[in-house]
Design a protein around this motif. Structure first.
Motif, PDB file in Angstrom:
ATOM      1  N   ARG A 135      14.400 -16.290  33.675  1.00 56.04           N
ATOM      2  CA  ARG A 135      15.436 -15.651  34.834  1.00 56.04           C
ATOM      3  C   ARG A 135      15.468 -14.154  34.997  1.00 56.04           C
ATOM      4  N   GLU A 136      14.871 -13.602  33.999  1.00 57.39           N
ATOM      5  CA  GLU A 136      14.992 -11.949  33.810  1.00 57.39           C
ATOM      6  C   GLU A 136      14.649 -11.347  35.379  1.00 57.39           C
ATOM      7  N   PRO A 137      15.231 -10.426  35.735  1.00 58.31           N
ATOM      8  CA  PRO A 137      14.708  -9.778  36.965  1.00 58.31           C
ATOM      9  C   PRO A 137      13.445  -8.926  36.704  1.00 58.31           C
ATOM     10  N   GLU A 138      13.223  -8.615  35.360  1.00 56.95           N
ATOM     11  CA  GLU A 138      12.218  -7.718  35.190  1.00 56.95           C
ATOM     12  C   GLU A 138      11.006  -8.588  35.001  1.00 56.95           C
ATOM     13  N   ARG A 184       5.924 -10.119  40.804  1.00 61.14           N
ATOM     14  CA  ARG A 184       5.786  -9.443  42.229  1.00 61.14           C
ATOM     15  C   ARG A 184       4.505  -8.243  42.054  1.00 61.14           C
ATOM     16  N   ARG A 185       4.439  -7.375  41.077  1.00 67.27           N
ATOM     17  CA  ARG A 185       3.693  -6.398  41.160  1.00 67.27           C
ATOM     18  C   ARG A 185       2.059  -6.825  41.057  1.00 67.27           C
ATOM     19  N   GLU A 193       4.993 -18.224  47.587  1.00 66.71           N
ATOM     20  CA  GLU A 193       5.998 -19.202  47.975  1.00 66.71           C
ATOM     21  C   GLU A 193       6.529 -19.836  46.732  1.00 66.71           C
ATOM     22  N   VAL A 194       7.944 -20.092  46.578  1.00 64.39           N
ATOM     23  CA  VAL A 194       8.695 -20.717  45.437  1.00 64.39           C
ATOM     24  C   VAL A 194       9.316 -21.910  45.781  1.00 64.39           C
ATOM     25  N   GLY A 229      18.156 -15.823  47.077  1.00 64.61           N
ATOM     26  CA  GLY A 229      18.280 -14.198  46.509  1.00 64.61           C
ATOM     27  C   GLY A 229      16.905 -14.300  45.675  1.00 64.61           C
ATOM     28  N   VAL A 230      16.594 -15.150  44.643  1.00 64.18           N
ATOM     29  CA  VAL A 230      15.552 -14.874  43.812  1.00 64.18           C
ATOM     30  C   VAL A 230      14.212 -14.566  44.571  1.00 64.18           C
ATOM     31  N   ALA A 231      14.029 -15.496  45.776  1.00 65.02           N
ATOM     32  CA  ALA A 231      12.893 -15.761  46.570  1.00 65.02           C
ATOM     33  C   ALA A 231      12.765 -14.195  47.215  1.00 65.02           C
ATOM     34  N   SER A 232      13.652 -13.709  47.701  1.00 58.07           N
ATOM     35  CA  SER A 232      13.827 -12.211  48.354  1.00 58.07           C
ATOM     36  C   SER A 232      13.380 -11.140  47.337  1.00 58.07           C
ATOM     37  N   LEU A 233      13.887 -11.231  46.141  1.00 59.38           N
ATOM     38  CA  LEU A 233      13.733 -10.247  45.038  1.00 59.38           C
ATOM     39  C   LEU A 233      11.974 -10.562  44.659  1.00 59.38           C
ATOM     40  N   MET A 234      11.477 -11.625  44.465  1.00 63.30           N
ATOM     41  CA  MET A 234      10.071 -11.890  44.384  1.00 63.30           C
ATOM     42  C   MET A 234       9.119 -11.523  45.538  1.00 63.30           C
TER      43      MET A 234
END
Length: 320
Positions: A54-57, A63-64, A74-75, A90-95
């Protein structure tokens, strides 16, 4: 005709579970090597399943990597609880995902499940709209086509669409083509896969079993042609070898459905594990990985041939 051919991470679920070092980055690289133009990634457990954490990193790293590959994303999750859906949006948007797939986890009669699902989705769709993310509700072993379409129409939000799975209507004894009739105006994305039926005496209950694409009885080309004619240009390939699910309790065959005929034809033993596995515990992990890889390659070859016959040859890379 340009088609965005993508692949779902469930296609490699044994790789994720048993192959050392196989993670979301390796999955994306394998997808690229096979010619796909994007991935669907399952986040469907508390540890975000095939993302591996679950880490944002971790999200930013994937994503990169997908940007480097020029891949779409798609998630997936499950359940429609508003707090959970808000988190995953929120996770989908971040990714950088374009859509979030879900399906109901409510219990009860179909009418009760539909009412609760619509209520949940109505509460979260304003956030999905603000983030520019499409929520796709899948026919996932629970609703018929008309029931699913009714939920979307009841919510009435432009960012709520349907994910049509080629085979999941079988779990409610609905013909896949009849299911498509009902949901077609609302379809945003699809899972192209293949199924057979297994008799109760061989599986304990009347069971739907996944096989490599091309080894089953679903009318893959007819379904795909109808979707393309409707304007669909994104098709997600899903290898469901070694998956199985029983018919939902209380469901009776709908019009035109006869177990043992057509898309509901029975696969008869002996069962070749290269085609069907009903008890995964009998196979060693490395054997599961090897068979899954072979099923994937065979299925992708059939998928390419289907697209070629429908005028989509050589058009796998993402449009635009």
């Amino acid at each position: 005709m340009i088609v965005d051919a993508t692949i779902h991470s469930f296609s490699l679920w044994h790789h994720f579970a048993h192959k050392p070092g196989f993670d979301a980055l390796a999955y994306a690289d394998l997808a690229a090597s096979l010619g796909f133009s994007g991935i669907s990634l399952s986040l469907n457990d508390p540890n975000y399943r095939h993302l591996g954490g679950r880490e944002p990193e971790r999200m930013e790293r994937l994503r990169r990597h997908l940007e480097t590959l020029a891949f779409s994303l798609e998630v997936d999750t499950s359940g429609t609880d508003p707090a959970h859906m808000s988190e995953l949006l929120g996770v989908a948007s971040l990714m950088g995902a374009t859509s979030l797939r879900t399906y109901t986890r409510h219990q009860g009669t179909p009418a009760e499940m539909a009412e609760a699902t619509a209520r949940d989705l109505g509460a979260v769709m304003p956030k999905a709209g603000a983030l520019g993310i499409v929520v796709v509700l899948e026919n996932h072993e629970d609703f018929t086509g008309p029931e699913l379409a009714g939920i979307v129409e009841r919510v009435g939000h432009p960012n709520l669409k349907i994910l049509y799975d080629y085979g999941n209507s079988q779990m409610v004894l609905e013909d896949p083509e009849a299911a498509l009739d009902a949901v077609l105006p609302h379809v945003h994305s699809v899972h192209l896969k293949d199924h057979v039926m297994v008799r109760p005496e061989h599986a304990g209950r009347l069971t739907v079993a996944g096989v490599p694409v091309g080894d089953g009885f679903l009318p893959l080309e007819r379904l795909t042609r109808r979707l393309l004619d409707q304007g669909l240009r994104r098709i997600t390939f899903e290898n469901v070898w070694a998956y199985s699910a029983p018919i939902r309790p209380g469901r009776m065959p709908m019009d035109g459905v006869v177990p043992g005929e057509g898309a509901f034809a029975f696969l008869e033993p002996p069962f070749d594990p290269a085609r069907i596995v009903l008890d995964q515990s009998r196979l060693a992990p490395d054997r599961l990985v090897a068979l899954e890889h072979d099923a994937l390659l065979r299925g992708v070859a059939v998928f390419r041939r289907i697209l070629s016959r429908l005028g989509c040859e050589g058009r796998w890379r993402r449009a635009g």
